[in-house]
Design a protein around this motif. Structure first.
Motif, short mmCIF file in Angstrom:
data_model
loop_
_atom_site.label_atom_id
_atom_site.label_comp_id
_atom_site.label_asym_id
_atom_site.label_seq_id
_atom_site.Cartn_x
_atom_site.Cartn_y
_atom_site.Cartn_z
N ILE A 42 0.85 -1.20 0.00
CA ILE A 42 0.00 0.00 0.00
C ILE A 42 0.88 1.25 0.00
O ILE A 42 0.65 2.21 -0.74
N GLY A 43 1.93 1.21 0.81
CA GLY A 43 2.85 2.35 0.89
C GLY A 43 3.63 2.56 -0.39
O GLY A 43 3.75 3.69 -0.88
N THR A 44 4.17 1.47 -0.96
CA THR A 44 4.98 1.62 -2.17
C THR A 44 4.11 2.05 -3.36
O THR A 44 4.57 2.81 -4.22
N PHE A 45 2.87 1.56 -3.41
CA PHE A 45 1.96 1.98 -4.47
C PHE A 45 1.67 3.49 -4.36
O PHE A 45 1.75 4.22 -5.35
N THR A 46 1.37 3.95 -3.15
CA THR A 46 1.08 5.36 -2.94
C THR A 46 2.31 6.21 -3.22
O THR A 46 2.22 7.31 -3.79
N SER A 47 3.48 5.69 -2.85
CA SER A 47 4.72 6.42 -3.11
C SER A 47 4.92 6.61 -4.62
O SER A 47 5.31 7.69 -5.07
N SER A 48 4.66 5.55 -5.39
CA SER A 48 4.80 5.65 -6.84
C SER A 48 3.84 6.68 -7.42
O SER A 48 4.22 7.49 -8.28
N VAL A 49 2.59 6.67 -6.94
CA VAL A 49 1.59 7.63 -7.42
C VAL A 49 2.03 9.06 -7.12
O VAL A 49 1.97 9.95 -7.98
N SER A 50 2.47 9.30 -5.89
CA SER A 50 2.85 10.66 -5.50
C SER A 50 4.12 11.13 -6.20
O SER A 50 4.26 12.31 -6.55
N ARG A 51 5.07 10.21 -6.45
CA ARG A 51 6.28 10.59 -7.19
C ARG A 51 5.96 10.94 -8.63
O ARG A 51 6.57 11.85 -9.21
N ILE A 52 5.02 10.20 -9.22
CA ILE A 52 4.60 10.52 -10.58
C ILE A 52 3.97 11.91 -10.62
O ILE A 52 4.21 12.70 -11.54
N VAL A 197 0.24 7.87 3.69
CA VAL A 197 0.23 9.32 3.94
C VAL A 197 1.67 9.83 4.08
O VAL A 197 2.03 10.88 3.53
N ALA A 198 2.50 9.06 4.78
CA ALA A 198 3.89 9.47 4.98
C ALA A 198 4.66 9.48 3.66
O ALA A 198 5.52 10.34 3.45
N THR A 199 4.35 8.52 2.76
CA THR A 199 5.06 8.49 1.47
C THR A 199 4.72 9.70 0.62
O THR A 199 5.57 10.19 -0.14
N ILE A 200 3.48 10.20 0.75
CA ILE A 200 3.08 11.39 -0.01
C ILE A 200 3.91 12.60 0.44
O ILE A 200 4.43 13.37 -0.37
N ILE A 201 4.04 12.75 1.77
CA ILE A 201 4.85 13.83 2.32
C ILE A 201 6.31 13.68 1.86
O ILE A 201 6.97 14.64 1.47
#
Length: 338
Positions: A42-52, A197-201
């Motif tokens: 869940i974290g790595t998926f969100t991280s990829s989305v936010s980095r994109i 949430v933390a990966t987005i930040i």
């Protein structure tokens, strides 16, 4: 967990991976091991989305369009084969591949620039397939294929963006697989959302850190992370394999020959060195594994002796031979046959 995630994904963006090495030990304290991949994905998926979202203008679309179509079927294949393949042996190969990057740490900037060149399209397809396959079995691909991005000559922002675009579909597929297999829980979901949430930040703040790193330093950090991760994985995986497969080593030497015995899953593989014949590898076998012309000989000897042990002998550039160890009244007779 929240603070550790922000730091972990900062490191991941700079090093090309490695967030899982920081977060998995923490998650293991809070969750059963079987649902840890769900939270982490869940974290790595969100991280990829936010980095994109942050670095979308830096995505190398040529790599994306060759990488993704081949990685998606491969991740499904890897997830299916996880039932039949011991992931520890694949992790051992991954560890050796990562450690092999040691020479890259000592190359000058000029030498690195000479090596940078676009890969042919078929190489992009092969890398995409391997990335998906390894991800499906081990659950992680970041550091393993970091060298591919570094060798391609991409700038640091392009590496962060293109990796995220390539991996987002793999993470999404893995989430679907974990849910289908029931490998999740309410606690795992809440921790996964906390990580998300933390990966987005982390993704939005890393854009203010990257400008302070030169391309050369960025690459050295990336290769350094690969080597450190490889050594850590090599030590941990080797220990796990030795324990689970009951691997043991023994050595016997006399004036005539030296034998090294490797025990693996209750099977002994003997490495024997003699001055006349050189190196031999001997493997215990069952009578059913004998060739047809030795089956009759075995049946005859069985009537004559109390017990017979069989070994198949391999010598370089020679046909395999067979050794019969025949026991009778405490005495042993060795018979060699082709």
């Amino acid at each position: 967990m929240f603070s550790a995630t922000i730091v972990a994904f900062w490191i991941s963006a700079i090093c090309g991976g490695g967030a899982s090495l920081i977060l998995i030990p923490i998650l293991n304290l809070l969750l059963p091991g079987s649902v840890v991949p769900f939270s982490l994905t869940i974290g790595t998926f969100t991280s990829s989305v936010s980095r994109i979202a942050v670095f979308k203008k830096h995505i190398n679309w040529k790599i994306f369009f060759w990488f993704v179509p081949f990685s998606i079927p491969a991740v499904l294949l890897g997830a299916y084969l996880i039932k039949y393949i011991n992931p520890n042996y694949l992790q051992l190969i991954v560890a050796l591949f990562l450690v092999a990057n040691v020479p890259q740490l000592f190359k000058s900037q000029k030498a690195e620039e000479k090596e940078e060149k676009p890969y042919p399209e078929y190489i992009l397809a092969i890398v995409g397939f391997l990335a998906g396959f390894v991800s499906g079995i081990t659950g992680a691909i970041g550091l393993l294929f970091n060298r591919f991005y570094l060798k391609f000559g991409l700038k640091k922002e392009e590496i962060v963006a293109t990796r995220a675009a390539n991996e987002i579909f793999l993470h999404l597929i893995k989430l679907g697989i974990y849910i289908a297999l029931g490998l999740y829980s309410n606690m795992a979901l809440w921790l996964g959302l906390t990580i998300a949430v933390a990966t987005i930040i982390s993704s939005y703040t890393i854009q203010y850190i990257l400008p302070y790193l030169s391309e050369h330093v960025f690459r050295k950090i990336g290769y350094g992370a690969m080597v450190i991760s490889g050594i850590t994985l090599l030590v941990g995986t080797s220990d796990t394999i030795i324990k689970q497969d009951k691997i043991a080593f023994a050595s016997v030497q006399n004036n005539v020959k030296k034998e090294s015995v490797i025990s693996w899953r209750n099977t002994d593989l003997v490495l024997e060195y003699t001055f006349d014949d050189g190196m031999e590898i001997e493997r215990p076998i069952q009578s059913s594994e004998l060739p047809d012309h030795l089956q009759e000989k075995y049946k005859e000897l069985k009537k004559e002796y109390d017990m017979i042990q069989l070994e198949k002998v391999f010598v370089f550039r020679k046909k395999p031979s067979y050794e019969f160890y025949c026991y009778k009244k405490g005495q042993i007779t060795k018979i060699e046959m082709q």
